[in-house]
Design a protein around this motif. Sequence first.
Motif, PDB file in Angstrom:
ATOM      1  N   GLY A 209     -18.230   1.904  63.357  1.00 45.85           N
ATOM      2  CA  GLY A 209     -18.300   2.760  64.538  1.00 45.85           C
ATOM      3  C   GLY A 209     -18.238   1.945  65.807  1.00 45.85           C
ATOM      4  O   GLY A 209     -18.782   0.833  65.878  1.00 45.85           O
ATOM      5  N   GLU A 210     -17.559   2.498  66.789  1.00 42.77           N
ATOM      6  CA  GLU A 210     -17.503   1.864  68.108  1.00 42.77           C
ATOM      7  C   GLU A 210     -18.354   2.695  69.067  1.00 42.77           C
ATOM      8  O   GLU A 210     -18.143   3.901  69.216  1.00 42.77           O
ATOM      9  N   PHE A 211     -19.306   2.025  69.704  1.00 51.51           N
ATOM     10  CA  PHE A 211     -20.258   2.701  70.576  1.00 51.51           C
ATOM     11  C   PHE A 211     -20.182   2.118  71.976  1.00 51.51           C
ATOM     12  O   PHE A 211     -19.825   0.951  72.165  1.00 51.51           O
ATOM     13  N   PHE A 212     -20.599   2.943  72.929  1.00 53.90           N
ATOM     14  CA  PHE A 212     -20.790   2.438  74.292  1.00 53.90           C
ATOM     15  C   PHE A 212     -22.093   3.017  74.824  1.00 53.90           C
ATOM     16  O   PHE A 212     -22.376   4.211  74.686  1.00 53.90           O
ATOM     17  N   THR A 213     -22.889   2.158  75.415  1.00 51.29           N
ATOM     18  CA  THR A 213     -24.120   2.612  76.056  1.00 51.29           C
ATOM     19  C   THR A 213     -24.360   1.791  77.312  1.00 51.29           C
ATOM     20  O   THR A 213     -24.210   0.557  77.295  1.00 51.29           O
ATOM     21  N   PRO A 214     -24.720   2.436  78.401  1.00 54.00           N
ATOM     22  CA  PRO A 214     -24.997   1.688  79.633  1.00 54.00           C
ATOM     23  C   PRO A 214     -26.402   1.090  79.668  1.00 54.00           C
ATOM     24  O   PRO A 214     -26.784   0.476  80.650  1.00 54.00           O
ATOM     25  N   ASP A 215     -27.183   1.280  78.591  1.00 55.27           N
ATOM     26  CA  ASP A 215     -28.563   0.801  78.566  1.00 55.27           C
ATOM     27  C   ASP A 215     -28.588  -0.735  78.528  1.00 55.27           C
ATOM     28  O   ASP A 215     -28.282  -1.349  77.504  1.00 55.27           O
ATOM     29  N   THR A 216     -28.957  -1.342  79.640  1.00 60.03           N
ATOM     30  CA  THR A 216     -28.953  -2.817  79.721  1.00 60.03           C
ATOM     31  C   THR A 216     -30.102  -3.444  78.931  1.00 60.03           C
ATOM     32  O   THR A 216     -30.120  -4.663  78.749  1.00 60.03           O
ATOM     33  N   LYS A 217     -31.046  -2.618  78.449  1.00 67.47           N
ATOM     34  CA  LYS A 217     -32.122  -3.173  77.629  1.00 67.47           C
ATOM     35  C   LYS A 217     -31.569  -3.786  76.347  1.00 67.47           C
ATOM     36  O   LYS A 217     -32.171  -4.704  75.779  1.00 67.47           O
ATOM     37  N   LEU A 218     -30.430  -3.276  75.904  1.00 63.85           N
ATOM     38  CA  LEU A 218     -29.839  -3.810  74.683  1.00 63.85           C
ATOM     39  C   LEU A 218     -29.303  -5.227  74.879  1.00 63.85           C
ATOM     40  O   LEU A 218     -29.061  -5.932  73.902  1.00 63.85           O
ATOM     41  N   GLU A 219     -29.112  -5.649  76.129  1.00 66.04           N
ATOM     42  CA  GLU A 219     -28.682  -7.024  76.367  1.00 66.04           C
ATOM     43  C   GLU A 219     -29.764  -7.998  75.913  1.00 66.04           C
ATOM     44  O   GLU A 219     -29.478  -9.019  75.292  1.00 66.04           O
ATOM     45  N   ALA A 220     -31.024  -7.655  76.210  1.00 61.76           N
ATOM     46  CA  ALA A 220     -32.136  -8.498  75.762  1.00 61.76           C
ATOM     47  C   ALA A 220     -32.225  -8.490  74.238  1.00 61.76           C
ATOM     48  O   ALA A 220     -32.485  -9.529  73.612  1.00 61.76           O
TER      49      ALA A 220
ATOM     50  N   ILE B  49     -26.642 -11.924  69.136  1.00 59.82           N
ATOM     51  CA  ILE B  49     -25.495 -11.022  69.082  1.00 59.82           C
ATOM     52  C   ILE B  49     -24.783 -11.094  70.429  1.00 59.82           C
ATOM     53  O   ILE B  49     -25.418 -11.067  71.491  1.00 59.82           O
ATOM     54  N   GLU B  50     -23.463 -11.172  70.398  1.00 62.07           N
ATOM     55  CA  GLU B  50     -22.706 -11.244  71.645  1.00 62.07           C
ATOM     56  C   GLU B  50     -22.776  -9.895  72.361  1.00 62.07           C
ATOM     57  O   GLU B  50     -22.464  -8.854  71.790  1.00 62.07           O
ATOM     58  N   TYR B  51     -23.201  -9.934  73.613  1.00 59.56           N
ATOM     59  CA  TYR B  51     -23.290  -8.701  74.407  1.00 59.56           C
ATOM     60  C   TYR B  51     -21.976  -8.514  75.165  1.00 59.56           C
ATOM     61  O   TYR B  51     -21.534  -9.403  75.888  1.00 59.56           O
ATOM     62  N   GLU B  52     -21.345  -7.374  74.966  1.00 59.72           N
ATOM     63  CA  GLU B  52     -20.032  -7.132  75.551  1.00 59.72           C
ATOM     64  C   GLU B  52     -20.076  -5.972  76.548  1.00 59.72           C
ATOM     65  O   GLU B  52     -19.291  -5.023  76.473  1.00 59.72           O
ATOM     66  N   GLY B  53     -21.032  -6.047  77.460  1.00 58.15           N
ATOM     67  CA  GLY B  53     -21.105  -5.064  78.532  1.00 58.15           C
ATOM     68  C   GLY B  53     -21.395  -3.646  78.080  1.00 58.15           C
ATOM     69  O   GLY B  53     -20.952  -2.685  78.714  1.00 58.15           O
ATOM     70  N   GLY B  54     -22.146  -3.491  77.003  1.00 58.38           N
ATOM     71  CA  GLY B  54     -22.496  -2.161  76.512  1.00 58.38           C
ATOM     72  C   GLY B  54     -21.575  -1.637  75.436  1.00 58.38           C
ATOM     73  O   GLY B  54     -21.810  -0.549  74.891  1.00 58.38           O
ATOM     74  N   ASN B  55     -20.522  -2.377  75.096  1.00 55.76           N
ATOM     75  CA  ASN B  55     -19.629  -1.989  74.002  1.00 55.76           C
ATOM     76  C   ASN B  55     -20.099  -2.653  72.714  1.00 55.76           C
ATOM     77  O   ASN B  55     -20.344  -3.864  72.691  1.00 55.76           O
ATOM     78  N   PHE B  56     -20.217  -1.854  71.656  1.00 55.99           N
ATOM     79  CA  PHE B  56     -20.704  -2.375  70.383  1.00 55.99           C
ATOM     80  C   PHE B  56     -19.823  -1.867  69.249  1.00 55.99           C
ATOM     81  O   PHE B  56     -19.477  -0.684  69.194  1.00 55.99           O
ATOM     82  N   THR B  57     -19.465  -2.774  68.366  1.00 55.44           N
ATOM     83  CA  THR B  57     -18.780  -2.415  67.127  1.00 55.44           C
ATOM     84  C   THR B  57     -19.751  -2.692  65.979  1.00 55.44           C
ATOM     85  O   THR B  57     -20.173  -3.840  65.775  1.00 55.44           O
ATOM     86  N   VAL B  58     -20.125  -1.629  65.277  1.00 55.35           N
ATOM     87  CA  VAL B  58     -21.089  -1.738  64.184  1.00 55.35           C
ATOM     88  C   VAL B  58     -20.350  -1.475  62.876  1.00 55.35           C
ATOM     89  O   VAL B  58     -19.656  -0.460  62.740  1.00 55.35           O
ATOM     90  N   ARG B  59     -20.508  -2.390  61.918  1.00 58.97           N
ATOM     91  CA  ARG B  59     -19.814  -2.246  60.637  1.00 58.97           C
ATOM     92  C   ARG B  59     -20.795  -2.434  59.494  1.00 58.97           C
ATOM     93  O   ARG B  59     -21.679  -3.290  59.535  1.00 58.97           O
ATOM     94  N   ARG B  60     -20.633  -1.612  58.461  1.00 55.76           N
ATOM     95  CA  ARG B  60     -21.486  -1.694  57.262  1.00 55.76           C
ATOM     96  C   ARG B  60     -20.583  -1.610  56.033  1.00 55.76           C
ATOM     97  O   ARG B  60     -19.752  -0.716  55.921  1.00 55.76           O
TER      98      ARG B  60
END
Length: 553
Positions: A66-77, A84-95
Amino acid sequence: MLKSLHISNFVLIDHLDIDFPDGLVIISGPTGAGKSILIGALGLLTGRKADAGAISENADSCVVEGEFFTPDTKLEAFCNENDIEYEGGNFTVRRTVAKSGRSRAFINDTPVSLPVLEEFGASIVDIHSQHDTLLLTSKAYQLSILDSFADNGPLLSQCAAAFAAEKELRAEIALVQSRINRAREESDYNTAVYEQLEQAKLREGELEELEQEQLQLSNAEQIKELMAGAAELFDPSDDSRSGVNNDLLSAFRNLDRLSSYIKGFDDLARRLESARLELKDISEEISMANDKLSCSPERLQQVDDRLGLIYGLMKRHKVESEAELIQKRDSLKDIVLGSEALEEQLSSLQQRHGKLKEELESIAASLHERRAAKAGEFAEHVMRNLSFMELDRAVFRIQLSECAMSSTGSDEASFLFSSSGVNPVPVAKCASGGELSRIMLSLKQLMSRFMAMPTMVFDEIDTGVSGSVADKMGSVICTMGEGMQVFAITHLPQVAAKGDAHYLVEKTIADNGASSSIKKLSDEQRVLEIARMLSGSSLSEEAVANARRLLKR
């Protein structure tokens, strides 16, 4: 928000690549078409348990991405903490899940553990499955909702840490107390055994030394005879014999003289002299050892007595060496002489425990105050939603009661409800299925405002309602979609007509088995799907017209 989903070999889905918009996304389809499969796929991306049975037949593994986007900057921490590389709120999650049942998880191509994936998933997607309404019967769940509303996260973390430390300290106190009790109960016996071992003055390696000395003393006459014979060969007492030392000395002198005539004999002479000196040292050591060797019967008796004592102690205490006896003596010393130290240790632990308990109780009291202060406001929000969804006379309250201290404090929360407004009782005892659905939706709507969750998924949260109530629930879900991405899996046309986008799940059966697919509906296809939801498999003109009216409204 969930921007796209890619699935391979998951249950009935052989291959799926689909994009999703923001806002309210409707997912519908006939019963058994595979709508809940999408929930299962999303569940894998949020850290839920993997099952090898979810892999499609004839496949070795399945992949969900899944490809997600969230503006929550708490995820940067969060990303920094877990490399994990932080890509400005863009996340690719794979299982990926193998047939063995083992799975691997990745966030932005970085391998992560399932606890890390679960923590991440809790920040980006809230999934309400068909059976989650039953959580309303759980007091722990009810308390967690109130805590989320009251923003008690930091206090809860402090409380959990203090409770864990207090629990660990209690266990340590119990261990020290048990050691003290055991020492008291066995005091006389332990003291007697310790004194016996202490008086024995044991030392490691003594047993081997005594056994060697006993062997020498028991055979002293034969040993002296052998050593005397060896010494006689080196240096005979009879003047008529020259002995080894004298013979070697004569040989050396002859070689030394020969070296003046024959080249190389000087080296032979030196080697012979070296051998002669070495043999002379051996002869002297034999003589010294012979002089030192004692034939004393008294010493032999002393050695026998000492060995008898050590052997007896080893047999009595069922050990194999004096080292084990020494270890037993030292452990008894800790018990016999260390009881006072244990008492001091216990007193120190109890003082620390008292302070920690006070700290824990203080945190629990702060939690209680915040919960009590927010409970009324929380209930008012819920009742406004319930009134909108045609439970005009409903009463909803939160009752806080004291319970045993835990990682969440000393409060127990109970949601009280009455549809008639009289005598509210615990919600699980009085609410019907439709009422539970409306209560749960009210709670989710309320929490969506305070949790800043990018995506929320409802799997038939509208179960048990119909008509105008369904329309009102659709309006609530639609309102939630104005500020976040909401997926609503539904069988109700009143809810389906509210969406910004509509997706249809279909199942096809072929000779090689069944498969599920999902597609986004065009405007006209959406009219027909809502008409099907209204009238069933046969579409009437009235159903189509009604579907157009629902969508237009």
